[in-house]
Scaffold this active site. Sequence first.
Site, PDB file in Angstrom:
ATOM      1  N   TYR A 192       0.862  -1.281   0.027  1.00  0.00           N
ATOM      2  CA  TYR A 192      -0.036  -0.040   0.060  1.00  0.00           C
ATOM      3  C   TYR A 192       0.965   1.134  -0.098  1.00  0.00           C
ATOM      4  O   TYR A 192       0.758   2.205   0.897  1.00  0.00           O
ATOM      5  CB  TYR A 192      -0.981  -0.071   1.185  1.00  0.00           C
ATOM      6  CG  TYR A 192      -2.132   0.591   1.022  1.00  0.00           C
ATOM      7  CD1 TYR A 192      -3.201   0.271   0.028  1.00  0.00           C
ATOM      8  CD2 TYR A 192      -2.491   2.010   1.666  1.00  0.00           C
ATOM      9  CE1 TYR A 192      -4.397   0.956  -0.064  1.00  0.00           C
ATOM     10  CE2 TYR A 192      -3.779   2.690   1.413  1.00  0.00           C
ATOM     11  CZ  TYR A 192      -4.716   2.114   0.764  1.00  0.00           C
ATOM     12  OH  TYR A 192      -5.743   2.684   0.438  1.00  0.00           O
ATOM     13  N   GLY A 193       1.840   1.163  -1.176  1.00  0.00           N
ATOM     14  CA  GLY A 193       2.696   2.445  -0.990  1.00  0.00           C
ATOM     15  C   GLY A 193       2.173   3.433  -1.860  1.00  0.00           C
ATOM     16  O   GLY A 193       1.368   4.466  -1.426  1.00  0.00           O
ATOM     17  N   VAL A 194       2.626   3.437  -3.188  1.00  0.00           N
ATOM     18  CA  VAL A 194       2.065   4.481  -3.995  1.00  0.00           C
ATOM     19  C   VAL A 194       1.024   4.084  -5.114  1.00  0.00           C
ATOM     20  O   VAL A 194      -0.141   4.525  -5.455  1.00  0.00           O
ATOM     21  CB  VAL A 194       3.001   5.154  -4.903  1.00  0.00           C
ATOM     22  CG1 VAL A 194       2.692   6.277  -6.226  1.00  0.00           C
ATOM     23  CG2 VAL A 194       4.221   5.863  -4.008  1.00  0.00           C
ATOM     24  N   GLN A 195       1.498   2.912  -5.665  1.00  0.00           N
ATOM     25  CA  GLN A 195       0.340   2.452  -6.778  1.00  0.00           C
ATOM     26  C   GLN A 195      -0.814   1.362  -6.025  1.00  0.00           C
ATOM     27  O   GLN A 195      -1.763   1.378  -6.480  1.00  0.00           O
ATOM     28  CB  GLN A 195       1.395   0.924  -7.526  1.00  0.00           C
ATOM     29  CG  GLN A 195       1.772   1.660  -8.923  1.00  0.00           C
ATOM     30  CD  GLN A 195       0.969   2.376  -9.944  1.00  0.00           C
ATOM     31  OE1 GLN A 195      -0.103   1.930 -10.056  1.00  0.00           O
ATOM     32  NE2 GLN A 195       1.220   3.627 -10.188  1.00  0.00           N
ATOM     33  N   GLN A 212       9.487  -7.273  -3.367  1.00  0.00           N
ATOM     34  CA  GLN A 212       9.075  -8.264  -4.166  1.00  0.00           C
ATOM     35  C   GLN A 212       9.927  -9.468  -4.039  1.00  0.00           C
ATOM     36  O   GLN A 212       9.472 -10.692  -3.696  1.00  0.00           O
ATOM     37  CB  GLN A 212       8.606  -8.124  -5.291  1.00  0.00           C
ATOM     38  CG  GLN A 212       7.567  -6.948  -5.801  1.00  0.00           C
ATOM     39  CD  GLN A 212       7.146  -6.636  -6.976  1.00  0.00           C
ATOM     40  OE1 GLN A 212       7.563  -7.446  -7.907  1.00  0.00           O
ATOM     41  NE2 GLN A 212       6.440  -5.579  -7.388  1.00  0.00           N
ATOM     42  N   HIS A 223       4.464  -4.103 -13.114  1.00  0.00           N
ATOM     43  CA  HIS A 223       6.113  -3.777 -13.913  1.00  0.00           C
ATOM     44  C   HIS A 223       6.618  -5.091 -14.213  1.00  0.00           C
ATOM     45  O   HIS A 223       6.534  -6.184 -13.596  1.00  0.00           O
ATOM     46  CB  HIS A 223       7.128  -3.335 -12.665  1.00  0.00           C
ATOM     47  CG  HIS A 223       8.227  -2.489 -13.036  1.00  0.00           C
ATOM     48  ND1 HIS A 223       8.645  -2.163 -14.219  1.00  0.00           N
ATOM     49  CD2 HIS A 223       9.394  -1.842 -12.496  1.00  0.00           C
ATOM     50  CE1 HIS A 223       9.530  -1.294 -14.346  1.00  0.00           C
ATOM     51  NE2 HIS A 223      10.148  -1.393 -13.165  1.00  0.00           N
ATOM     52  N   ASP A 255      10.320   1.366 -19.375  1.00  0.00           N
ATOM     53  CA  ASP A 255      10.014   1.971 -18.205  1.00  0.00           C
ATOM     54  C   ASP A 255      11.011   2.456 -17.525  1.00  0.00           C
ATOM     55  O   ASP A 255      11.420   3.710 -17.059  1.00  0.00           O
ATOM     56  CB  ASP A 255       9.304   1.245 -17.398  1.00  0.00           C
ATOM     57  CG  ASP A 255       8.719   1.911 -16.117  1.00  0.00           C
ATOM     58  OD1 ASP A 255       7.585   2.453 -16.456  1.00  0.00           O
ATOM     59  OD2 ASP A 255       9.314   1.852 -14.890  1.00  0.00           O
ATOM     60  N   SER A 298       7.532  33.423 -29.858  1.00  0.00           N
ATOM     61  CA  SER A 298       8.183  34.475 -31.034  1.00  0.00           C
ATOM     62  C   SER A 298       8.676  33.762 -31.950  1.00  0.00           C
ATOM     63  O   SER A 298       9.261  32.685 -31.830  1.00  0.00           O
ATOM     64  CB  SER A 298       8.815  35.512 -30.299  1.00  0.00           C
ATOM     65  OG  SER A 298      10.031  34.772 -29.851  1.00  0.00           O
TER      66      SER A 298
HETATM   67  N1  NAI Z   1       5.272   4.484  -8.010  1.00  0.00           N
HETATM   68  C1  NAI Z   1       4.634   4.455  -8.952  1.00  0.00           C
HETATM   69  O1  NAI Z   1       3.581   5.262  -9.187  1.00  0.00           O
HETATM   70  C2  NAI Z   1       4.726   3.225  -9.876  1.00  0.00           C
HETATM   71  C3  NAI Z   1       5.149   1.923  -9.515  1.00  0.00           C
HETATM   72  N2  NAI Z   1       5.070   0.807 -10.430  1.00  0.00           N
HETATM   73  C4  NAI Z   1       5.483  -0.337  -9.960  1.00  0.00           C
HETATM   74  O2  NAI Z   1       4.475  -0.858  -9.062  1.00  0.00           O
HETATM   75  C5  NAI Z   1       4.854  -1.607  -7.910  1.00  0.00           C
HETATM   76  C6  NAI Z   1       4.823  -0.984  -6.725  1.00  0.00           C
HETATM   77  O3  NAI Z   1       5.531   0.080  -6.682  1.00  0.00           O
HETATM   78  P1  NAI Z   1       5.337   1.516  -5.404  1.00  0.00           P
HETATM   79  O4  NAI Z   1       3.900   1.638  -5.445  1.00  0.00           O
HETATM   80  O5  NAI Z   1       6.336   2.431  -6.005  1.00  0.00           O
HETATM   81  O6  NAI Z   1       5.840   0.883  -4.127  1.00  0.00           O
HETATM   82  P2  NAI Z   1       6.492   1.347  -2.784  1.00  0.00           P
HETATM   83  O7  NAI Z   1       7.884   1.496  -2.894  1.00  0.00           O
HETATM   84  O8  NAI Z   1       5.550   2.491  -2.647  1.00  0.00           O
HETATM   85  O9  NAI Z   1       6.307   0.273  -1.792  1.00  0.00           O
HETATM   86  C7  NAI Z   1       4.867  -0.404  -1.770  1.00  0.00           C
HETATM   87  C8  NAI Z   1       4.701  -1.227  -0.498  1.00  0.00           C
HETATM   88  O10 NAI Z   1       5.723  -2.148   0.038  1.00  0.00           O
HETATM   89  C9  NAI Z   1       5.916  -2.348   1.196  1.00  0.00           C
HETATM   90  N3  NAI Z   1       7.203  -2.846   1.440  1.00  0.00           N
HETATM   91  C10 NAI Z   1       8.466  -2.252   1.401  1.00  0.00           C
HETATM   92  N4  NAI Z   1       9.359  -3.125   1.765  1.00  0.00           N
HETATM   93  C11 NAI Z   1       8.699  -4.294   2.433  1.00  0.00           C
HETATM   94  C12 NAI Z   1       9.072  -5.254   3.172  1.00  0.00           C
HETATM   95  N5  NAI Z   1      10.484  -5.735   2.993  1.00  0.00           N
HETATM   96  N6  NAI Z   1       8.244  -6.347   3.623  1.00  0.00           N
HETATM   97  C13 NAI Z   1       6.897  -6.068   3.170  1.00  0.00           C
HETATM   98  N7  NAI Z   1       6.388  -4.945   2.701  1.00  0.00           N
HETATM   99  C14 NAI Z   1       7.460  -4.100   2.110  1.00  0.00           C
HETATM  100  C15 NAI Z   1       5.725  -1.012   1.843  1.00  0.00           C
HETATM  101  O11 NAI Z   1       5.255  -0.845   3.016  1.00  0.00           O
HETATM  102  C16 NAI Z   1       4.551  -0.269   0.950  1.00  0.00           C
HETATM  103  O12 NAI Z   1       3.443  -0.502   1.242  1.00  0.00           O
HETATM  104  C17 NAI Z   1       6.496  -1.851  -8.320  1.00  0.00           C
HETATM  105  O13 NAI Z   1       6.468  -2.819  -9.325  1.00  0.00           O
HETATM  106  C18 NAI Z   1       6.783  -0.514  -9.331  1.00  0.00           C
HETATM  107  O14 NAI Z   1       7.794  -0.623 -10.288  1.00  0.00           O
HETATM  108  C19 NAI Z   1       4.663   1.101 -11.596  1.00  0.00           C
HETATM  109  C20 NAI Z   1       4.058   2.482 -12.256  1.00  0.00           C
HETATM  110  C21 NAI Z   1       4.224   3.344 -11.205  1.00  0.00           C
HETATM  111  C1  X2X Z   2       5.592   6.570 -12.470  1.00  0.00           C
HETATM  112  C2  X2X Z   2       6.121   5.535 -13.106  1.00  0.00           C
HETATM  113  O1  X2X Z   2       5.642   5.134 -14.041  1.00  0.00           O
HETATM  114  C3  X2X Z   2       7.692   5.420 -13.019  1.00  0.00           C
HETATM  115  C4  X2X Z   2       8.320   6.707 -12.903  1.00  0.00           C
HETATM  116  O2  X2X Z   2       7.898   4.317 -13.871  1.00  0.00           O
HETATM  117  C5  X2X Z   2       7.789   4.682 -11.515  1.00  0.00           C
HETATM  118  O3  X2X Z   2       7.594   5.320 -10.640  1.00  0.00           O
HETATM  119  O4  X2X Z   2       8.502   3.780 -11.576  1.00  0.00           O
HETATM  120 MG    MG Z   3       6.642   3.936 -15.278  1.00  0.00          MG
HETATM  121 MG    MG Z   4       8.988   2.873 -13.157  1.00  0.00          MG
END
Ligand code: NAI
Ligand code: X2X
Ligand code: MG
Ligand code: MG
Length: 348
Positions: A38-41, A103, A124, A208, A270
């Site tokens: 429950y981070g960003v995505q 992961q 991803h 990406d 311009s």
């Molecule tokens: N940030 C974004 O908007 C984007 C992310 N992605 C992909 O989506 C996936 C998730 O990325 P984010 O949302 O950025 O992740 P994030 O870095 O925000 O982390 C997500 C969750 O992982 C948990 N976490 C971290 N370390 C842990 C551990 N050791 N044990 C248990 N839980 C742990 C955190 O508590 C958090 O809830 C990745 O594969 C990323 O590449 C794809 C597109 C955009």
């Molecule tokens: C927001 C997005 O799609 C990125 C930049 O690829 C990422 O957060 O990994």
């Molecule tokens: Mg991306």
């Molecule tokens: Mg990315």
Amino acid sequence: MAEMNFGGVVEQVATRNEFPLEKAREVLKNETIAVIGYGVQGPGQALNLRDNGFNVIIGQRKGGKTWEKAIADGWVPGETLLEIEEAAEKGTIIQYLLSDAAQIEVWPRIKPYLTAGKALYFSHGFGITYKERTGIIPPADIDVILVAPKGSGTSLRRMFLEGRGLNSSYAIFQDATGRAKERVIALGIGVGSGYLFETDFKREVYSDLTGERGTLMGAIQGILQAQYEVLRENGHSPSEAFNETVEELTQSLMPLFAENGMDWMYANCSTTAQRGALDWMGPFHDATKPVFEKLYKEVACGNEAQRSIDTNSKPDYREKLEEELKALRESEMWRAGAVVRKLRPENN
Ligand SMILES: NC(=O)C1=CN([C@@H]2O[C@H](COP(=O)(O)OP(=O)(O)OC[C@H]3O[C@@H](n4cnc5c(N)ncnc54)[C@H](O)[C@@H]3O)[C@@H](O)[C@H]2O)C=CC1
Ligand SMILES: CC(=O)[C@](C)(O)C(=O)O
Ligand SMILES: [Mg+2]
Ligand SMILES: [Mg+2]
């Protein structure tokens, strides 16, 4: 599927026209979608799915900020907010939305719950493409699918609330049930995608990683900083350097080329500016192309993935990242920016 011609190349695109939300709900009506992380995505996708009427639960380690955030967003501990293993057990679709490094660490605890017929979903191509480095090798009797929103989870949620959609890529790595395609498109629509563009895991992760290190994030900071420094070294004030480097770009010119292309943005400047831009785009292209070529090679050979795994698996990776972000925030350019931003009408 709609066929669309992108600058002369025909591609398949899934749209909400042939795959409306009602159809997505029908396809997934017997599924429990477990969003792990429950981070960003995680929040963006889970809240959009929930608002769209799907059956969603969250798997998140207990305690800490994100657990509290999930409660604030209306997920109920013991019912829709569970420990990671419990959610993975209950889910028929496991949306694996931990950070790419996490992961790897959590994989052995998830794997036992990936029983026949379930679907494992990524946003991803990382874990699967670099499997020799991540050890993420799914069992053969489950579907392995991907929906990668092409933007931040924050934008995914914001655009959903505005009634718009963010474009996503989708891919199928493994179709064990014969239902992988309808599952992945239904999930893509459910998480709030506007259009879904077909790809595979490898192309998704290569593009990406190149994009975020390149023009989207790395290159943009590098080039803005370089121009700012040259202006400052030649006696321009911080406000003048910032306005001419960042503020005008984001507030005036970027919205114009976002709306109608680069030629149209040029045409609204311009003739003096147009002459100079047309003359100087070549040298900037030629200076940066070798850097992009090197970047792509580093991505394709796995070096970039390994660097990311090594640094983000360290126990103090959050503190180290925060230090580097702090250095950016406290650089003169972005301190000047904070003051300039305050002057915008919506901020005062
Ligand atoms: N940030 C974004 O908007 C984007 C992310 N992605 C992909 O989506 C996936 C998730 O990325 P984010 O949302 O950025 O992740 P994030 O870095 O925000 O982390 C997500 C969750 O992982 C948990 N976490 C971290 N370390 C842990 C551990 N050791 N044990 C248990 N839980 C742990 C955190 O508590 C958090 O809830 C990745 O594969 C990323 O590449 C794809 C597109 C955009
Ligand atoms: C927001 C997005 O799609 C990125 C930049 O690829 C990422 O957060 O990994
Ligand atoms: Mg991306
Ligand atoms: Mg990315």
